[in-house]
Design an enzyme around this catalytic site. Sequence first.
Site, PDB file in Angstrom:
ATOM      1  N   ALA A 102       0.943  -1.180  -0.043  1.00 22.64           N
ATOM      2  CA  ALA A 102       0.049   0.067  -0.014  1.00 22.64           C
ATOM      3  C   ALA A 102       0.853   1.350   0.036  1.00 22.64           C
ATOM      4  O   ALA A 102       1.853   1.066   0.579  1.00 22.64           O
ATOM      5  CB  ALA A 102      -0.727   0.073   1.424  1.00 22.64           C
ATOM      6  N   PHE A 103       0.361   2.136  -0.514  1.00 21.60           N
ATOM      7  CA  PHE A 103       1.078   3.437  -0.662  1.00 21.60           C
ATOM      8  C   PHE A 103       1.370   4.015   0.686  1.00 21.60           C
ATOM      9  O   PHE A 103       2.474   4.727   0.954  1.00 21.60           O
ATOM     10  CB  PHE A 103       0.466   4.643  -1.593  1.00 21.60           C
ATOM     11  CG  PHE A 103      -0.420   5.476  -0.898  1.00 21.60           C
ATOM     12  CD1 PHE A 103      -1.503   5.468  -0.651  1.00 21.60           C
ATOM     13  CD2 PHE A 103       0.121   6.681  -0.720  1.00 21.60           C
ATOM     14  CE1 PHE A 103      -2.401   6.358   0.259  1.00 21.60           C
ATOM     15  CE2 PHE A 103      -0.627   7.807   0.150  1.00 21.60           C
ATOM     16  CZ  PHE A 103      -1.935   7.365   0.651  1.00 21.60           C
ATOM     17  N   LYS A 104       0.907   3.595   1.724  1.00 22.27           N
ATOM     18  CA  LYS A 104       0.928   4.164   3.032  1.00 22.27           C
ATOM     19  C   LYS A 104       2.316   3.803   3.705  1.00 22.27           C
ATOM     20  O   LYS A 104       2.816   4.506   4.546  1.00 22.27           O
ATOM     21  CB  LYS A 104      -0.311   3.841   3.998  1.00 22.27           C
ATOM     22  CG  LYS A 104      -1.736   4.371   3.499  1.00 22.27           C
ATOM     23  CD  LYS A 104      -2.706   4.246   4.428  1.00 22.27           C
ATOM     24  CE  LYS A 104      -3.949   4.996   4.112  1.00 22.27           C
ATOM     25  NZ  LYS A 104      -4.542   4.780   2.838  1.00 22.27           N
ATOM     26  N   ASP A 105       2.760   2.690   3.145  1.00 24.38           N
ATOM     27  CA  ASP A 105       4.092   2.169   3.646  1.00 24.38           C
ATOM     28  C   ASP A 105       5.083   3.315   3.379  1.00 24.38           C
ATOM     29  O   ASP A 105       6.193   3.401   4.013  1.00 24.38           O
ATOM     30  CB  ASP A 105       4.557   1.075   2.890  1.00 24.38           C
ATOM     31  CG  ASP A 105       3.797  -0.158   3.129  1.00 24.38           C
ATOM     32  OD1 ASP A 105       3.413  -0.231   4.101  1.00 24.38           O
ATOM     33  OD2 ASP A 105       3.515  -1.221   2.349  1.00 24.38           O
TER      34      ASP A 105
ATOM     35  N   LEU B 130       4.715   5.890   6.172  1.00 25.81           N
ATOM     36  CA  LEU B 130       4.709   4.913   7.507  1.00 25.81           C
ATOM     37  C   LEU B 130       6.195   4.417   7.833  1.00 25.81           C
ATOM     38  O   LEU B 130       6.595   4.504   9.115  1.00 25.81           O
ATOM     39  CB  LEU B 130       3.536   4.106   7.827  1.00 25.81           C
ATOM     40  CG  LEU B 130       2.427   4.725   8.072  1.00 25.81           C
ATOM     41  CD1 LEU B 130       1.058   3.936   7.649  1.00 25.81           C
ATOM     42  CD2 LEU B 130       2.198   5.353   9.394  1.00 25.81           C
TER      43      LEU B 130
END
Length: 472
Positions: free
Chosen positions: A117-120, A123
């Site tokens: 996920a792009f949230k990686d 984060l």
Amino acid sequence: MEWTLISTRDKDKKEISYTDALLKGLAPDGGLYVPTEYPQVSIEELKAMEKMSYPELAFEVKKKLVGGAIPDEDLKTLLKNAYVESKFNSQNLNTVPVQEIEKDLFIQNLSLGPTAAFKDMALQSLGQEMNYELSKRNEKLIILGATSGDTGSSAEAAVKGLGKITLFMLSPKTGMSDFQKAQMGSLSGGNIFNISVNGRFDDCQDLVKKLKQDSEFSKLGAVNSINWGRISSQIPYFFSGYLQVIKNIGDEIDFVVPTGNFGNILSGYIAKKMGLPIRKLIIATNENNVLDNLIKTGIYEITPAQITSSPSMDISKASNYERLLFDIVDRNAETVIKYMGKFKETGKVDFKDFGVDFSIFRQNGFYSDSSTHQDRINTIKQLYKETGKIIDPHSADALTVAKRYKTNDGIPMICMETALPVKFEEIIKEALGFAPEREERFIGIEKNINPNNFYEISNNEDELKEYIRKNI
Ligand SMILES: *Cc1c(COP(=O)(O)O)cnc(C)c1O
């Protein structure tokens, strides 16, 4: 230049450091932290970035936003550790590769990280930075987060095993895919606590806000995009995408971003403010089109979130919009407080009542459109037929909207790909008749689903408080 951030709701504009904001998350007054001013990147600096690996480029952009609160050498190391090749399935440290799918239309892949996920992207560095700062201060941090699916596993993968952090993650009981549940569930244990709330994502987010306002829990940290560390870590990939695509540095570009909580697109807006030659910032929503309506009418109105086939964008309001609002009302905290107060009270607020012409969105480059389940299916099908590439439903929302806005004016357009299709097999099967091939690391992941990995609560803050008290 260490004191660099202010809250959108603070009339006194008291400045705090990047690292303070990182650990605080939401400001105590309920506002969000934003830079006192946007640092600038010159054309010469852009040229120098062209040959850099992603961690090096991220360092050059981020150091301007960190304002010295983390010494340069340390920041460089933290970013190198965040974007190592072993975590990002990437080659030559190009963590965010871009692919041309038709003339002047590109897809930028942001989802090669550990949870697909792009949230990686944000984060992984947020986890490193927080743990670093906590070690320096000899402090510990309890984090309470809310997820509609992707933030949960992404945050958990980023802080799992970090000694200074304990993470409680709220997720809605329905709406997440089995794959997402399995990913999160398998990370339970140690410093990670998963909590399943009988409600929607917005309920989870509201619970987080309520606890933050309670003196007993006011020190809770945040991993949602209300945390300035998240937004600032997302800004570099707009620079990277630009540099990979553009013919002459200084030329303009358009970005299309699948949007939920307004975090990713806001990072694009700040990249533009920092001097990256972005022409259009196009918001793509699904059936939950609060933001599309806002951009097209100037009216921000809550609508109950529906569960869709691009669930990470199923929101009824978008927290990070407040950061843009702050700029739109000339950084007047009192106006923000009034506007957000009216929104909270009545669920609807109109720019007209604030003497603001909503063409201000256009002036800042914002455009928008929304798509439906059938649009996503058609887009996934068509792209597969034309290129053999399979995209996830959120990226399909973006590509659907991109095609509507694309003209032959020679300005390149980049669509942000925010997840790998493997996370949303059902819709891929519906569109193509088969599931996308799985990488080794994801084969059989659903076998890990175990209800014991989630503690269930109703939509009730007292139950949540009790569970946290018991586990810290
Ligand atoms: C979180 C998420 C989005 C929405 O991003 P925001 O920053 O909240 O606007 C879009 N797509 C996917 C796959 C996501 O996980």
